[in-house]
Design a protein around this motif. Sequence first.
Motif, PDB file in Angstrom:
ATOM      1  N   GLY A   1     -65.772  52.234  56.736  1.00 25.87           N
ATOM      2  CA  GLY A   1     -64.440  52.156  57.293  1.00 25.87           C
ATOM      3  C   GLY A   1     -63.537  53.124  56.556  1.00 25.87           C
ATOM      4  N   ILE A   2     -62.841  53.978  57.296  1.00 24.18           N
ATOM      5  CA  ILE A   2     -61.998  54.999  56.686  1.00 24.18           C
ATOM      6  C   ILE A   2     -60.925  54.376  55.796  1.00 24.18           C
ATOM      7  CG2 ILE A   2     -60.247  56.736  57.228  1.00 24.18           C
ATOM      8  CD1 ILE A   2     -63.005  57.823  57.530  1.00 24.18           C
ATOM      9  N   ASP A   3     -60.466  53.178  56.157  1.00 25.19           N
ATOM     10  CA  ASP A   3     -59.379  52.552  55.397  1.00 25.19           C
ATOM     11  C   ASP A   3     -59.738  52.295  53.934  1.00 25.19           C
ATOM     12  OD1 ASP A   3     -57.607  52.617  57.444  1.00 25.19           O
ATOM     13  OD2 ASP A   3     -57.800  50.513  58.001  1.00 25.19           O
ATOM     14  N   GLN A   4     -61.034  52.249  53.615  1.00 23.99           N
ATOM     15  CA  GLN A   4     -61.412  52.012  52.222  1.00 23.99           C
ATOM     16  C   GLN A   4     -60.862  53.101  51.292  1.00 23.99           C
ATOM     17  OE1 GLN A   4     -65.554  53.018  50.918  1.00 23.99           O
ATOM     18  NE2 GLN A   4     -65.901  53.356  53.103  1.00 23.99           N
ATOM     19  N   TYR A   5     -60.609  54.275  51.836  1.00 22.45           N
ATOM     20  CA  TYR A   5     -60.163  55.381  50.989  1.00 22.45           C
ATOM     21  C   TYR A   5     -58.674  55.315  50.674  1.00 22.45           C
ATOM     22  CZ  TYR A   5     -64.858  56.975  51.724  1.00 22.45           C
ATOM     23  OH  TYR A   5     -66.223  57.036  51.763  1.00 22.45           O
ATOM     24  N   ARG A   6     -57.996  54.312  51.186  1.00 28.54           N
ATOM     25  CA  ARG A   6     -56.634  54.061  50.722  1.00 28.54           C
ATOM     26  C   ARG A   6     -56.635  53.636  49.249  1.00 28.54           C
ATOM     27  NH1 ARG A   6     -53.493  54.417  55.136  1.00 28.54           N
ATOM     28  NH2 ARG A   6     -54.466  53.905  57.151  1.00 28.54           N
ATOM     29  N   GLU A   7     -57.804  53.217  48.753  1.00 28.22           N
ATOM     30  CA  GLU A   7     -57.941  52.824  47.350  1.00 28.22           C
ATOM     31  C   GLU A   7     -57.981  54.020  46.405  1.00 28.22           C
ATOM     32  OE1 GLU A   7     -61.318  50.247  46.809  1.00 28.22           O
ATOM     33  OE2 GLU A   7     -61.115  49.450  48.837  1.00 28.22           O
ATOM     34  N   VAL A   8     -58.167  55.226  46.949  1.00 28.47           N
ATOM     35  CA  VAL A   8     -58.277  56.431  46.114  1.00 28.47           C
ATOM     36  C   VAL A   8     -56.871  56.858  45.697  1.00 28.47           C
ATOM     37  CG1 VAL A   8     -58.996  58.841  46.027  1.00 28.47           C
ATOM     38  CG2 VAL A   8     -60.413  57.159  47.230  1.00 28.47           C
ATOM     39  N   LYS A   9     -56.530  56.647  44.456  1.00 24.19           N
ATOM     40  CA  LYS A   9     -55.193  56.977  43.951  1.00 24.19           C
ATOM     41  C   LYS A   9     -55.117  58.349  43.297  1.00 24.19           C
ATOM     42  CE  LYS A   9     -54.057  52.869  45.273  1.00 24.19           C
ATOM     43  NZ  LYS A   9     -53.424  52.711  46.610  1.00 24.19           N
TER      44      LYS A   9
ATOM     45  N   ALA B   1     -59.118  62.027  59.851  1.00 23.23           N
ATOM     46  CA  ALA B   1     -59.089  60.600  59.524  1.00 23.23           C
ATOM     47  C   ALA B   1     -58.799  60.385  58.042  1.00 23.23           C
ATOM     48  CB  ALA B   1     -60.418  59.955  59.909  1.00 23.23           C
ATOM     49  N   LEU B   2     -59.424  61.187  57.188  1.00 24.38           N
ATOM     50  CA  LEU B   2     -59.167  61.071  55.751  1.00 24.38           C
ATOM     51  C   LEU B   2     -57.727  61.424  55.409  1.00 24.38           C
ATOM     52  CD1 LEU B   2     -62.417  62.555  54.187  1.00 24.38           C
ATOM     53  CD2 LEU B   2     -61.540  60.240  53.855  1.00 24.38           C
ATOM     54  N   GLU B   3     -57.206  62.451  56.049  1.00 21.78           N
ATOM     55  CA  GLU B   3     -55.822  62.847  55.791  1.00 21.78           C
ATOM     56  C   GLU B   3     -54.864  61.695  56.079  1.00 21.78           C
ATOM     57  OE1 GLU B   3     -52.563  66.276  57.073  1.00 21.78           O
ATOM     58  OE2 GLU B   3     -54.521  66.215  58.054  1.00 21.78           O
ATOM     59  N   SER B   4     -55.196  60.892  57.089  1.00 18.27           N
ATOM     60  CA  SER B   4     -54.304  59.802  57.481  1.00 18.27           C
ATOM     61  C   SER B   4     -54.292  58.645  56.494  1.00 18.27           C
ATOM     62  CB  SER B   4     -54.701  59.283  58.861  1.00 18.27           C
ATOM     63  OG  SER B   4     -55.917  58.542  58.801  1.00 18.27           O
TER      64      SER B   4
END
Length: 275
Positions: A208-216, A237-240
């Motif tokens: 799920g792309i949303d998991q990369y919201r964890e990348v700070k 998708a990653l940019e978003s």
Amino acid sequence: MELRADQGSMGTVRANDGTVIGYRVMGAGPGLLIIHGAFRASQHYLQLARELSDTFTVYVMDRRGRNGSGAKGDAYSLATECADAAAIMDQHGISLLFGHSYGAVVALQLAKHRPLTKVALYEPPMMRYFPSEWLPTFEREMQREDYAAASVTFLKGMRMGGWLGRLPKPLLNLMFRKMAKGEEWEENVQLLRTVPKEIRAVLREDFGIDQYREVKVPVLLMTGTKSPGYLHEAAAALESCLPDRQVVSLEGLHHNAPDDQAPGQIAGLIKGFME
């Protein structure tokens, strides 16, 4: 392995399961680890490493199945790749990463869990957008050791190769069969053998792309305008969802810009981002 001076020196670490992981090292400065893509190995990134070596101590790992690194093993997974890269990073105190293609997926996973400084990526192929329908045919061809046919299936399936990839399959098959000899072909076969487990490992994950919201950590995300559409979809998708990112679209470059087409240009962008 004895290397020329411009090929760096060799080092090894032991992974969690005892497997030897090899890498090349050159340059001086903060440590930067290059995690290479699928169907690639450390030797394909030597020019990129040389371009970076005036600014960084550059480590170019050989992921499992290449050169001096051990076999993938039955328990191989994306977590295995992350642990292998982490072993090099821990040994040398590395907090900067560059990942290309499959290596960019590994770098993203590491960025979720490790205290990194900065991460640069070139075209990570998020599996949600990845064309995998060709994989069963490729696996059957590999099982019967028809490496010429497997090469054609891989090239066509990945939508790579520019004008070469647009040639008809029968012509490509004939071309690869004529090429099937010598050291370069043996390297091709070695790298083909790494492909099925790597793709299956990523397909098993829940991406799920949303998991990369964890990348700070700050991320530089690079793409080439001549790369296949599914890589552009993945980048969008990653940019978003990446919280701290810079996105650069590079006119006229294709998927193998870091290792073949434009290593100097990619190195310049990495330096500008990481210095």
